[in-house]
Design a protein around this motif. Structure first.
Motif, PDB file in Angstrom:
ATOM      1  N   ASP A  96      -6.394 -10.324 -17.785  1.00  0.00           N
ATOM      2  CA  ASP A  96      -7.841 -10.304 -17.534  1.00  0.00           C
ATOM      3  C   ASP A  96      -8.385 -11.701 -17.240  1.00  0.00           C
ATOM      4  N   ILE A  97      -7.787 -12.700 -17.902  1.00  0.00           N
ATOM      5  CA  ILE A  97      -8.249 -14.073 -17.698  1.00  0.00           C
ATOM      6  C   ILE A  97      -8.043 -14.482 -16.243  1.00  0.00           C
ATOM      7  N   PHE A 135       3.507  -2.390  -8.601  1.00  0.00           N
ATOM      8  CA  PHE A 135       4.015  -1.260  -9.383  1.00  0.00           C
ATOM      9  C   PHE A 135       3.826  -1.496 -10.878  1.00  0.00           C
ATOM     10  N   GLN A 136       3.987  -2.747 -11.280  1.00  0.00           N
ATOM     11  CA  GLN A 136       3.857  -3.058 -12.709  1.00  0.00           C
ATOM     12  C   GLN A 136       2.437  -2.841 -13.218  1.00  0.00           C
ATOM     13  N   ILE A 137       1.457  -3.002 -12.330  1.00  0.00           N
ATOM     14  CA  ILE A 137       0.086  -2.753 -12.760  1.00  0.00           C
ATOM     15  C   ILE A 137      -0.062  -1.286 -13.173  1.00  0.00           C
ATOM     16  N   PHE A 138       0.632  -0.413 -12.429  1.00  0.00           N
ATOM     17  CA  PHE A 138       0.581   1.003 -12.785  1.00  0.00           C
ATOM     18  C   PHE A 138       1.473   1.303 -13.993  1.00  0.00           C
ATOM     19  N   TRP A 181      -0.500  -4.241  -3.404  1.00  0.00           N
ATOM     20  CA  TRP A 181      -1.012  -5.187  -4.395  1.00  0.00           C
ATOM     21  C   TRP A 181      -2.527  -5.037  -4.532  1.00  0.00           C
ATOM     22  N   ARG A 182      -3.201  -4.937  -3.379  1.00  0.00           N
ATOM     23  CA  ARG A 182      -4.657  -4.753  -3.404  1.00  0.00           C
ATOM     24  C   ARG A 182      -5.049  -3.471  -4.109  1.00  0.00           C
ATOM     25  N   ALA A 183      -4.329  -2.414  -3.758  1.00  0.00           N
ATOM     26  CA  ALA A 183      -4.613  -1.112  -4.380  1.00  0.00           C
ATOM     27  C   ALA A 183      -4.391  -1.207  -5.886  1.00  0.00           C
ATOM     28  N   SER A 222      -7.226  -0.730  -8.875  1.00  0.00           N
ATOM     29  CA  SER A 222      -7.188   0.372  -9.836  1.00  0.00           C
ATOM     30  C   SER A 222      -6.953  -0.129 -11.258  1.00  0.00           C
ATOM     31  N   TYR A 223      -6.844  -1.457 -11.418  1.00  0.00           N
ATOM     32  CA  TYR A 223      -6.508  -2.004 -12.734  1.00  0.00           C
ATOM     33  C   TYR A 223      -7.606  -1.735 -13.751  1.00  0.00           C
TER      34      TYR A 223
END
Lengths: 273, 266
Positions: free
Chosen positions: A102-103, A175-178, A261-263, A267-268
Motif C-alpha cells: 500500500d505504501i 498474477f501475484q496481485i490476484f 499489470w494495469r488490470a 483490481s487490487y
C-alpha cells in the motif's frame, strides 16, 4: 506524450531506488563480495550439471557441448538481465501480505518502477557474468560459418530475450496481485523457462515445444534464432524469417504483460491489516 | 514420557505451520511439476544416448527425477527449513529465550523440522510424484515392503538433512550473519544431493567422494531403496551413521555456542 513522460518518470524513480539499494549493500562490503561470489557459484551449478552430463555422453538430443553452451549462455545472460532489472518481483506477494504494498501505491512514482527496483541487488550481476563467460566460450568453440546476419543476431537475441523474460516477470507480478501467496508459480516460468532453454528443443516432446513457442514464446529467446546461427533445423519447421522475429515477439509479450499489470493494479484490494 | 509428548506437539506445530500456506503449497506443487517435466525430458535424451547410465534404465531414471522433485522441499535440499528460523533467532538474540525453555534446543528444532518435512512430503511431494507416474513410464515396485522400506529411508534422510542444516545454522553464533552460510547450504545441497544429476552417474573419483558424503543419504539412498538398487539395511546403516555423526557434532557445537551467548539487556 503523457505516456512518454510517465515512462521517464518511472526510469528516474527506478534509478533513485536502485541506487539507494546499491549504496546500502555496499555498507557491508565483505558480505557483498561473498554473496556476489556465491551467486556466481550458484548459477554456475547448472552448467556444472551439464558438464557432468557431457562427462558421460558426447551429445544430447543430437547437439554437442559447444552448441548447448551457446543455448545456455544466451538463455542465462538474457534471463540474468531481466532478473537484475525486475528480479525483485517475487517479493510482491510478501509485500501484499504484510501490507507494505500500500505504501508503494501512495508514493508519487510508478508502482512498477518501485517494485522492480525494490531490493535491487548488484549481486545479480553474478548470473550475467557467468552466462556471458559461457556464451563467449561457446562463440569461440562452435563450428559456424559466421555471416554479418549471424553476428548481428547474437546481441539481438540477448536483448530480445531479456525483454521476453521481463514480460514474464511483469505478468507474474500481475498474477501475484490476484494469487498473493503464489510467488513460486512465477518461478516455474522464470527459472523453469531459463532451465528449459538451456537444452536443445530436440530433447522435448512436440507438444511441449509447441507450448513454449506459441503460447509462452520462450523459444524466441534462443531456440529459434540459435537454430539459424548454428544451421540446425528449426523447431516445428518454422519459416526461415522466424529467426529474426525475436524483437517483435518481445514487443508482443510486453504489451499484454503491461495490460495485465494495469488490470492487476486496478483490481487490487488492500489486505486491510 | 512427558518430554516425548512435548516434542510430538512441536512436530505437529511444524506440520500445521506449513499447512497454513495453501496457495504457496499449490504454487510449489506446480513449480516442482514443471521442473520435473523439464528434467525428465533431458534425462530421457541422456539415457537415449547412453543406456544404463549410472546403472539405471530409462524408467528408473524417470523415477529418480520424480522422487527428487517429491523430496526437494521435503528435505529442504536448497535450505529453507528449521535452520532459517534458528539463524533468524540467533541473529535477533531471541535464541536466549529458547535456551531458557525446559526443552532441549536440538530436539526441539529437530521435531519442528520433522513436522515441516512430513507436511511438505504430503502437501507438496506426493502430487508431482503421482503426476510423474501417470504421464511418464516409471519403475515402481508393486509390493508393500519396498514402499515401507522407502518410508524408513525417508525418515532417516529427514534427520540427516536436519543434521546438516542445524550445523550450518549454529555457525551463525560465530558468523553473526546467515547470508553466506545459507548460500553454502544451497550450493552443497543442490550439487551433492544428486538433484541435478544422480550421484550414481557422477564420474570417477568425484563420484566416489559425493557418494560417501552425508548428502548422498538424502535422495540417492531413498531412490535406490525404492527401486531395489540398494540393500535397504546397508542404506539405513549409511544414513544412520551420518545422522548420528551430524547430530553429535550439532550437540557439541551447540554447547560451545550457548556458552558464547551474551544476553543484552534493553
Amino acid at each position: 506524450m503523457a505516456e512518454l513522460s510517465r515512462l521517464g518518470e518511472g526510469v528516474r524513480a527506478y534509478w533513485l531506488i536502485a541506487g539507494m539499494w546499491v549504496r546500502s549493500s555496499m555498507t557491508y562490503r565483505t558480505s557483498f563480495v561473498v554473496t556476489m561470489f556465491g551467486n556466481l557459484l550458484m548459477t554456475g551449478l547448472d552448467f556444472v550439471g551439464i558438464l557432468l552430463m557431457f562427462s558421460q555422453v558426447d551429445s544430447l538430443g543430437g547437439w554437442g557441448l559447444p552448441e548447448i553452451a551457446f543455448l545456455y549462455g544466451l538463455s542465462v545472460t538474457a534471463f540474468g538481465i531481466a532478473d537484475l532489472v525486475l528480479g525483485s518481483m517475487d517479493v510482491l506477494g510478501a509485500r501484499i501480505r504484510d501490507g507494505s504494498f500500500d505504501i508503494l501505491l501512495v508514493r508519487p512514482a510508478p508502482v512498477l518502477a518501485q517494485i522492480g527496483a525494490d531490493r535491487f541487488a548488484v549481486r545479480r550481476l553474478g548470473r550475467i557474468t557467468q552466462g556471458t563467460v559461457v556464451l563467449v566460450w561457446a562463440l569461440a568453440s562452435v563450428d559456424v560459418d559466421w555471416s554479418a546476419a549471424k553476428v548481428l543476431l547474437v546481441p539481438v537475441m540477448v536483448v530480445s530475450g531479456a525483454a521476453i523474460f521481463c514480460a514474464v516477470f511483469v505478468a507474474g507480478a500481475a498474477f501475484q496481485i490476484f494469487a498473493q501467496d503464489a510467488s513460486e508459480v512465477q518461478n516455474a516460468f522464470t527459472y523453469g523457462g531459463t532451465t528449459l532453454l538451456q537444452y536443445p528443443p530436440t530433447v522435448f516432446g512436440k507438444d511441449f515445444v509447441r507450448g513454449v513457442t506459441f503460447m509462452l514464446p520462450l523459444a524466441f529467446v534462443n531456440w529459434v534464432p540459435a537454430s539459424y546461427v548454428l544451421d540446425r533445423p528449426y523447431p516445428l519447421d518454422l519459416p526461415q524469417w522466424a529467426a529474426f522475429a525475436s524483437p517483435l515477439v518481445a514487443v508482443a509479450c510486453a504489451v499484454p504483460a503491461g495490460l495485465a499489470w494495469r488490470a492487476g493494479l486496478g483490481s487490487y484490494r488492500s489486505t486491510g491489516s | 514420557m512427558g518430554s516425548w509428548r512435548l516434542y510430538a506437539a512441536v512436530a505437529v506445530g511444524g506440520f500445521r505451520r506449513y499447512a497454513t500456506y495453501r496457495a504457496a503449497t499449490l504454487a510449489g506443487v506446480f513449480t516442482n511439476t514443471v521442473f520435473g517435466v523439464i528434467l525428465v525430458y533431458t534425462y530421457l535424451a541422456l539415457w537415449d544416448e547412453k543406456p544404463h547410465l549410472g546403472g539405471y534404465d530409462q524408467a528408473q531414471a524417470v523415477t529418480y527425477v520424480w522422487l527428487g522433485q517429491c523430496l526437494y522441499s521435503t528435505l529442504a535440499i536448497q535450505g529453507g527449513g528449521a535452520e532459517k528460523d534458528v539463524i533468524e533467532r540467533i541473529r535477533t538474540g531471541e535464541i536466549a529465550v529458547d535456551l531458557y525453555r525446559p526443552a532441549d534446543l536440538q530436539l526441539w528444532w529437530l521435531a519442528s523440522d520433522l513436522g515441516r518435512s512430513l507436511f511438505q512430503l504430503l502437501g507438496r511431494g506426493v502430487i508431482p510424484f503421482v503426476f510423474g507416474a501417470l504421464f511418464f513410464p516409471m519403475a515402481l515396485p508393486t509390493d508393500v515392503t519396498s514402499w515401507a522400506a522407502l518410508f524408513v529411508a525417508l525418515l532417516l534422510a529427514m534427520v540427516v538433512s536436519f543434521g546438516i542444516r542445524y550445523l550450518a545454522a549454529l555457525s551463525v553464533f560465530w558468523l553473526m550473519d546467515g547470508m553466506g552460510i545459507m548460500q553454502g547450504v544451497m550450493i552443497t545441497g543442490v550439487f551433492c544431493s544428486g538433484i541435478v544429476f544422480p550421484l550414481n552417474a557422477f564420474p570417477g573419483v568425484l563420484g566416489d567422494i559425493v557418494r560417501a558424503l552425508p548428502w548422498a543419504a538424502q535422495l540417492q539412498m531413498p531412490a535406490d531403496v525404492l527401486m531395489g538398487e540398494a540393500d535397504p539395511l546397508g542404506a539405513y546403516a549409511f544414513q544412520a551413521t551420518w545422522a548420528v555423526v551430524l547430530l553429535a557434532a550439532g550437540r557439541l557445537l551447540q554447547s560451545a555456542a550457548t556458552r558464547r551467548v551474551v544476553v543484552q539487556g534493553g
